[in-house]
Write an enzyme that holds these catalytic residues in place. Structure first.
Site, short mmCIF file in Angstrom:
data_model
loop_
_atom_site.label_atom_id
_atom_site.label_comp_id
_atom_site.label_asym_id
_atom_site.label_seq_id
_atom_site.Cartn_x
_atom_site.Cartn_y
_atom_site.Cartn_z
N THR A 97 0.86 -1.18 0.00
CA THR A 97 0.00 0.00 0.00
C THR A 97 0.90 1.23 0.00
O THR A 97 1.60 1.50 0.99
CB THR A 97 -0.94 0.01 1.22
OG1 THR A 97 -1.72 -1.18 1.18
CG2 THR A 97 -1.86 1.22 1.19
N LYS A 172 -7.85 1.59 -2.39
CA LYS A 172 -7.27 0.98 -1.18
C LYS A 172 -7.13 2.02 -0.06
O LYS A 172 -7.47 1.74 1.10
CB LYS A 172 -5.90 0.38 -1.54
CG LYS A 172 -5.07 -0.08 -0.37
CD LYS A 172 -5.63 -1.31 0.30
CE LYS A 172 -4.81 -1.66 1.53
NZ LYS A 172 -5.41 -2.74 2.31
N LYS A 240 0.42 4.99 8.46
CA LYS A 240 0.98 5.31 7.14
C LYS A 240 -0.12 5.47 6.09
O LYS A 240 -0.12 6.40 5.30
CB LYS A 240 1.95 4.17 6.76
CG LYS A 240 2.52 4.22 5.37
CD LYS A 240 2.25 3.09 4.43
CE LYS A 240 1.82 1.76 4.84
NZ LYS A 240 1.46 0.83 3.79
P1 NA7 Z 1 5.04 -6.21 7.64
O1 NA7 Z 1 4.65 -7.48 8.32
O2 NA7 Z 1 5.47 -5.05 8.45
O3 NA7 Z 1 6.19 -6.58 6.59
C1 NA7 Z 1 6.84 -5.54 5.90
C2 NA7 Z 1 7.77 -6.11 4.87
O4 NA7 Z 1 8.47 -5.01 4.24
C3 NA7 Z 1 8.84 -7.04 5.46
O5 NA7 Z 1 9.15 -8.02 4.50
C4 NA7 Z 1 10.00 -6.07 5.66
O6 NA7 Z 1 11.26 -6.69 5.71
C5 NA7 Z 1 9.87 -5.23 4.40
N1 NA7 Z 1 10.59 -3.96 4.52
C6 NA7 Z 1 10.35 -2.96 5.40
N2 NA7 Z 1 11.22 -1.94 5.18
C7 NA7 Z 1 12.03 -2.33 4.18
C8 NA7 Z 1 13.10 -1.72 3.50
N3 NA7 Z 1 13.54 -0.49 3.82
N4 NA7 Z 1 13.72 -2.40 2.51
C9 NA7 Z 1 13.27 -3.63 2.15
N5 NA7 Z 1 12.25 -4.28 2.75
C10 NA7 Z 1 11.63 -3.61 3.74
O7 NA7 Z 1 3.87 -5.67 6.70
P2 NA7 Z 1 2.66 -6.49 6.04
O8 NA7 Z 1 3.19 -7.72 5.40
O9 NA7 Z 1 1.53 -6.55 6.98
O10 NA7 Z 1 2.21 -5.45 4.90
C11 NA7 Z 1 2.92 -5.30 3.69
C12 NA7 Z 1 2.22 -4.27 2.83
O11 NA7 Z 1 0.87 -4.69 2.53
C13 NA7 Z 1 2.08 -2.90 3.47
O12 NA7 Z 1 2.22 -1.90 2.48
C14 NA7 Z 1 0.68 -2.92 4.05
O13 NA7 Z 1 0.19 -1.61 4.25
C15 NA7 Z 1 -0.08 -3.75 3.07
P3 NA7 Z 1 11.87 -7.24 7.13
O14 NA7 Z 1 11.29 -8.61 7.30
O15 NA7 Z 1 11.42 -6.27 8.18
O16 NA7 Z 1 13.33 -7.22 6.92
#
Ligand code: NA7
Length: 290
Positions: A97, A172, A240
């Site tokens: 999102t 969304k 967010k």
């Molecule tokens: P989560 O459970 O907070 O997972 C977030 C994911 O994003 C997770 O894989 C994180 O990796 C990844 N992440 C966060 N910051 C970064 C950066 N800077 N670089 C690369 N990857 C990152 O969120 P949800 O799965 O509940 O939701 C995902 C989306 O769907 C979000 O936009 C919602 O609003 C809807 P990590 O494991 O922390 O290393």
């Protein structure tokens, strides 16, 4: 043989989506910033890429589902990002999102590399992701959606084609604004009745038996009455999303006064806790008046 899929982001949503892609028989490559979150998927047959670009080079369909706009920018355009490896003729399906504007930028970058782009944010929560019953809000070309349908069908049961790129995120963000306001309104009403000495359960029962019944309160109401806020839809993500809705309203000249007030409530609760809590924890604003 089913087409190879690459999945970037193995959080609360992405991880079960990966499990369902494997179950559906797709060759799967995964990448996650914290690599260990993919260990069990690798044990079940997924390959692990060392960068998003390496993943893209191995995939016909690339799916991204990361937390927020900076995370998406990093996995797409950062060093070793998706655009360093995206294959001509592939399809990039973006399910985080984020803002409609960021999706348009990503779509243009994909087109410049001869790749198709589909915006497909999801609703259904972790429950829907685990059951393979997500609903996708799709923006993009109908022909790209047609191509992507078998992949979406491995993770969800329904999709709505809402228009060109940007339409999916617009719906969304509007949806999450509504969900947030329903929960926020219940929290306010709960504060009122409990301060008056009436049990919150009474309000909940009458409310859910009335024309004001809310589906989201079927999920969140009982937890709010108990004061249990284990994250299913984390507050940090709803904060967010409502922020993104307010930005969009600002760009379009549409005032969103209730959303603005609700975001301040969330900001206060977010600032007062170091725990990762569900967005329904916004109800604690009234238990700890500042
Ligand atoms: P989560 O459970 O907070 O997972 C977030 C994911 O994003 C997770 O894989 C994180 O990796 C990844 N992440 C966060 N910051 C970064 C950066 N800077 N670089 C690369 N990857 C990152 O969120 P949800 O799965 O509940 O939701 C995902 C989306 O769907 C979000 O936009 C919602 O609003 C809807 P990590 O494991 O922390 O290393």
């Amino acid at each position: 043989m089913k087409p190879p899929v690459g999945l970037i982001g193995l959080g609360l949503m992405g991880h079960p989506m990966g499990a369902n892609l494997l179950k559906a028989g797709h060759p799967l490559t995964v990448w996650n910033r914290t690599a260990s979150r993919g260990d069990d998927l690798v044990a079940q047959g997924a390959k692990r890429a060392s960068t998003p670009g390496e993943l893209a080079a191995a995939s016909e369909f690339v799916i991204t589902i990361v937390s927020d706009p900076p995370a998406l920018e990093s996995v797409l355009w950062g060093e070793g990002g998706v655009f360093s490896g995206l294959r001509r003729g592939s399809v990039l399906i973006e399910s985080s999102t984020v803002s409609p504007g960021l999706e348009k930028r990503a779509a243009a970058a994909a087109a410049a590399q001869g790749s198709e782009f589909l915006e497909a944010p999801v609703t259904g929560g972790t429950w829907g992701a685990e059951k393979g019953e997500l609903v996708f809000m799709v923006g993009g070309e109908a022909s790209t959606l047609k191509r992507a349908e078998p992949v979406l069908g491995a993770m969800g049961k329904r999709w709505f084609h809402l228009g060109p790129i940007g339409a999916g995120q617009t719906v969304k963000l509007a949806m999450n604004l509504l969900l947030n306001l329903e929960v926020e309104a219940f929290a306010e009403a709960l504060a009122l009745v409990t301060r008056a000495g009436v049990p919150g359960q009474s309000l909940f029962e009458v409310m859910q038996s009335s024309m004001g019944r809310s589906g989201v309160l079927d999920l969140k109401g009982a937890n709010m009455l108990k004061g249990e806020y284990k994250p299913s839809f984390p507050l940090r993500l709803m904060h967010k999303d409502v922020g993104l809705a307010l930005d969009l309203g600002n760009q379009l000249g549409v005032p969103l006064p209730a959303a603005a007030a609700a975001r301040e409530v969330m900001s206060a609760v977010k600032g007062a806790t170091t725990e990762d809590v569900d967005f329904s924890a916004l109800a604690t604003f009234w238990k700890h008046p500042r």
